[in-house]
Motif scaffolding. Structure first.
Motif, PDB file in Angstrom:
ATOM      1  N   ASP A  57     -38.855  34.606 -43.760  1.00 16.89           N
ATOM      2  CA  ASP A  57     -37.954  35.759 -43.879  1.00 16.89           C
ATOM      3  C   ASP A  57     -38.726  37.063 -44.025  1.00 16.89           C
ATOM      4  O   ASP A  57     -38.248  38.123 -43.628  1.00 16.89           O
ATOM      5  CB  ASP A  57     -37.023  35.581 -45.088  1.00 16.89           C
ATOM      6  N   ALA A  58     -39.932  36.993 -44.599  1.00 17.34           N
ATOM      7  CA  ALA A  58     -40.761  38.186 -44.769  1.00 17.34           C
ATOM      8  C   ALA A  58     -41.578  38.507 -43.517  1.00 17.34           C
ATOM      9  O   ALA A  58     -42.342  39.467 -43.522  1.00 17.34           O
ATOM     10  CB  ALA A  58     -41.697  38.004 -45.959  1.00 17.34           C
ATOM     11  N   GLY A  59     -41.419  37.688 -42.478  1.00 20.84           N
ATOM     12  CA  GLY A  59     -42.094  37.965 -41.219  1.00 20.84           C
ATOM     13  C   GLY A  59     -43.332  37.144 -40.950  1.00 20.84           C
ATOM     14  O   GLY A  59     -43.959  37.293 -39.898  1.00 20.84           O
ATOM     15  N   TYR A  60     -43.694  36.262 -41.902  1.00 18.97           N
ATOM     16  CA  TYR A  60     -44.904  35.465 -41.698  1.00 18.97           C
ATOM     17  C   TYR A  60     -44.618  34.293 -40.753  1.00 18.97           C
ATOM     18  O   TYR A  60     -43.490  33.796 -40.669  1.00 18.97           O
ATOM     19  CB  TYR A  60     -45.431  34.959 -43.034  1.00 18.97           C
ATOM     20  N   ARG A  61     -45.662  33.851 -40.066  1.00 18.24           N
ATOM     21  CA  ARG A  61     -45.516  32.805 -39.062  1.00 18.24           C
ATOM     22  C   ARG A  61     -46.188  31.507 -39.519  1.00 18.24           C
ATOM     23  O   ARG A  61     -46.945  31.488 -40.484  1.00 18.24           O
ATOM     24  CB  ARG A  61     -46.141  33.273 -37.739  1.00 18.24           C
ATOM     25  N   GLU A  62     -45.904  30.458 -38.783  1.00 15.09           N
ATOM     26  CA  GLU A  62     -46.449  29.145 -39.118  1.00 15.09           C
ATOM     27  C   GLU A  62     -47.902  29.049 -38.663  1.00 15.09           C
ATOM     28  O   GLU A  62     -48.242  29.359 -37.524  1.00 15.09           O
ATOM     29  CB  GLU A  62     -45.624  28.054 -38.445  1.00 15.09           C
ATOM     30  N   ALA A  63     -48.760  28.612 -39.578  1.00 13.43           N
ATOM     31  CA  ALA A  63     -50.183  28.421 -39.313  1.00 13.43           C
ATOM     32  C   ALA A  63     -50.717  27.442 -40.344  1.00 13.43           C
ATOM     33  O   ALA A  63     -50.065  27.196 -41.362  1.00 13.43           O
ATOM     34  CB  ALA A  63     -50.931  29.752 -39.362  1.00 13.43           C
ATOM     35  N   PRO A  64     -51.898  26.852 -40.125  1.00 12.24           N
ATOM     36  CA  PRO A  64     -52.409  25.829 -41.052  1.00 12.24           C
ATOM     37  C   PRO A  64     -52.612  26.366 -42.470  1.00 12.24           C
ATOM     38  O   PRO A  64     -53.177  27.444 -42.668  1.00 12.24           O
ATOM     39  CB  PRO A  64     -53.752  25.429 -40.424  1.00 12.24           C
ATOM     40  N   VAL A  65     -52.143  25.581 -43.440  1.00 13.17           N
ATOM     41  CA  VAL A  65     -52.339  25.889 -44.864  1.00 13.17           C
ATOM     42  C   VAL A  65     -52.710  24.596 -45.582  1.00 13.17           C
ATOM     43  O   VAL A  65     -52.407  23.491 -45.113  1.00 13.17           O
ATOM     44  CB  VAL A  65     -51.066  26.491 -45.511  1.00 13.17           C
ATOM     45  N   PHE A  66     -53.395  24.733 -46.740  1.00  8.99           N
ATOM     46  CA  PHE A  66     -53.710  23.564 -47.553  1.00  8.99           C
ATOM     47  C   PHE A  66     -52.473  23.144 -48.336  1.00  8.99           C
ATOM     48  O   PHE A  66     -51.916  23.917 -49.107  1.00  8.99           O
ATOM     49  CB  PHE A  66     -54.844  23.879 -48.542  1.00  8.99           C
ATOM     50  N   ILE A  67     -52.036  21.897 -48.127  1.00  8.11           N
ATOM     51  CA  ILE A  67     -50.927  21.320 -48.885  1.00  8.11           C
ATOM     52  C   ILE A  67     -51.383  19.965 -49.405  1.00  8.11           C
ATOM     53  O   ILE A  67     -51.695  19.066 -48.615  1.00  8.11           O
ATOM     54  CB  ILE A  67     -49.656  21.159 -48.019  1.00  8.11           C
ATOM     55  N   ASN A  68     -51.457  19.847 -50.737  1.00  9.66           N
ATOM     56  CA  ASN A  68     -51.935  18.616 -51.377  1.00  9.66           C
ATOM     57  C   ASN A  68     -53.293  18.186 -50.819  1.00  9.66           C
ATOM     58  O   ASN A  68     -53.538  17.002 -50.547  1.00  9.66           O
ATOM     59  CB  ASN A  68     -50.904  17.491 -51.199  1.00  9.66           C
ATOM     60  N   GLY A  69     -54.166  19.161 -50.624  1.00 12.94           N
ATOM     61  CA  GLY A  69     -55.519  18.861 -50.185  1.00 12.94           C
ATOM     62  C   GLY A  69     -55.686  18.647 -48.704  1.00 12.94           C
ATOM     63  O   GLY A  69     -56.784  18.323 -48.241  1.00 12.94           O
TER      64      GLY A  69
END
Length: 499
Positions: A263-275
């Motif tokens: 909603d703030a305008g950010y897009r999907e990209a790789p992030v660390f989730i549970n390591g």
């Protein structure tokens, strides 16, 4: 009786003479007493002299300005742009008309009363109304622009300059235009007040940025590849840029950027989730927080909150990263100086530079940033049999862990010093293999076959060695003894007999 008549006649003659004095004094083409041009008396001045004064007056008028102002706005209109001037001919005619208009009594009274009463000229003014109208309309457009705080910008020679603030102001164009025309007609030089119908004032003004003239610290990181990740970096960099941090206050990355959501305008990209790296909103934002962390280190900011990633990152030296997650992990620095500092981000394609700007007296004279070595924590490997698994074998690769401590030692020209350290622990991740029951049975079978083959080879080798011992040739002179053993016996005998 004759004497009384004589006195009466003298009085009448004196009165008559007094009545004609005003006409005698200004008998020619001259202005009578009391006629004023501003603060200048025109009494006794003829047409040519009055004309000269008015022409000088016009030259003065063209050097003036018409000022439009509000607490949040100020604009000057040079009168030369309006081609403003008084009507010289009409004004001269007006000046000379006093004491020369109406009947004899009116003329006499205007001439006499001028000795104690001033009559300022109200000369007709000429100006370009079309230019005035266009100016006021443009003024409204300019005043109603989007509000903006004052900003700092870097100059080409490495200096720092201030960009003034912009206020938002709306006013009645017709009302302001009418007031401007009235003051021009009256030659009233007082500022014209803009009565705001709606106003939005900036939070940061140019005065707040005075004295912030130096780069205290800066850091650059590079990126590429995933376009969405680059977009998120640019979006977060804009969110933290142009931020004033007053003395003694904190700068929170999360509070400044807000949620890094779709909603703030950010897009999907790789992030660390549970390591693990997985697709998520706002991937790449941690590169901005990490770059800011390093700029703050070199600028001498106090580090109030910082957390390393789950694993080292490729864009930053190990132990110098700062991960963030809205609502849980934040990066926060503290301005411990007596003056404010200013955060400025410069995002170019593939490169992000963040600056901490401040006063030259707060720039560290010496900076030492080093670590005491990187310790490797080996990772483990596990094998698990998963009932019902169809795929024979799956592997989730792990990696080694690391620990590292960085040390910061800063010194300022005025004797101030700062020494601190910050440690990072990157957890090792176990390599996990998962086998199907069939694959486990197959591997056990292979292992058993391998064990048997190795045992067979070992037995064969033992038998071969025993055979070689029993079939070795006898040594001459030592009956029935293998050559090697016979040689050893002969050597011993020789040692015993040597003198």
């Amino acid at each position: 009786m004759d004497r009384i008549r004589l006195y009466g006649l003298a009085a009448v003659l004196l009165a008559a003479a007094g009545a004609f004095v005003p006409f005698a004094l200004y008998a020619g083409d001259e202005a009578v007493a009391g006629v004023m041009l501003g603060d200048t008396s025109l009494a006794g001045k003829n047409r040519r002299e009055i004309t000269t004064l008015l022409q000088e007056r016009n030259r003065e008028i063209r050097t003036g300005t018409l000022v439009f102002q509000h607490a949040a706005f100020h604009k000057d209109l040079p009168l030369r742009q309006l081609e403003m001037q008084v009507d010289v001919d009409a004004c001269v005619t007006q000046a000379l008309s006093y004491g020369r208009s109406g009947d004899w009594l009116q003329q006499w009274w205007e001439r006499v009363s001028g000795w104690w009463t001033e009559r300022p000229l109200s000369c007709a003014v000429q100006y370009r109304e079309d230019v005035l109208t266009e100016f006021v309309q443009q003024l409204h457009t300019q005043a109603a622009a989007e509000p903006a705080d004052a900003k700092l910008r870097l100059t080409g020679n490495g200096g720092v300059e201030i960009v003034p603030e912009v206020s938002h102001l709306e006013f009645d164009v017709g009302e302001v235009l009418a007031q401007a025309k009235l003051q021009l007609r009256q030659q009233d030089s007082r500022p014209i007040e803009l009565h705001a119908q709606h106003v939005v004032l900036p939070t940061v003004k140019a005065a707040d940025l005075q004295g912030l003239d130096t780069i205290l610290g800066e850091y650059t990181t590079y990126y590429g590849g995933d376009r969405n990740r680059g977009y998120n970096i640019s979006l977060a960099a804009r969110a933290i840029s142009d931020r004033l941090v007053p003395a003694g206050t904190f700068f929170s990355f999360n509070d400044t950027t807000g949620p890094r959501s779709y909603d703030a305008g950010y897009r999907e990209a790789p992030v660390f989730i549970n390591g693990k790296l997985e697709p998520g909103s706002g991937g790449g934002v941690c590169q901005v927080s990490s770059t800011l962390f390093n700029a703050a280190l070199f600028a001498g900011m106090g580090i109030a909150e910082r957390t390393e990633h789950f694993a080292p990152v490729g864009y930053m030296e190990i132990g110098r990263d700062a991960t963030v997650s809205y609502g849980s992990l934040d990066f926060v620095f503290r301005n411990d100086f007596a003056r404010p500092v200013y955060v400025l981000a410069d995002d170019e394609p593939g490169a992000l530079t963040i600056y901490i700007l401040g006063n030259a007296a707060d720039k560290p004279a010496d900076t030492d940033l080093h670590h005491g070595g990187v310790e490797v924590i080996p990772h483990e490997e596990t094998v698990e049999v998963v009932p019902g698994q169809q795929e024979p074998e799956t592997t989730r690769e792990g990696h080694d862990g690391y620990t590292v401590t960085w040390y910061r030692n800063l010194r300022w020209a005025d004797g101030r010093t700062l020494f601190d350290s910050f440690s990072s622990y990157y957890e090792p991740v176990t390599t996990r293999k998962q086998l199907s029951p069939a694959r486990e049975a197959e591997l056990k079978k292979r292992e058993e076959e391998k064990r048997k083959a190795e045992q067979k080879e070992k037995t064969k080798a033992t038998e071969t060695k025993a055979t070689e011992r029993t079939t070795a040739p006898e040594h001459p002179g030592v009956k029935g003894a293998p050559a090697a053993a016979a040689d050893e016996t002969a050597q011993r005998q020789a040692e015993k007999t040597e003198p």
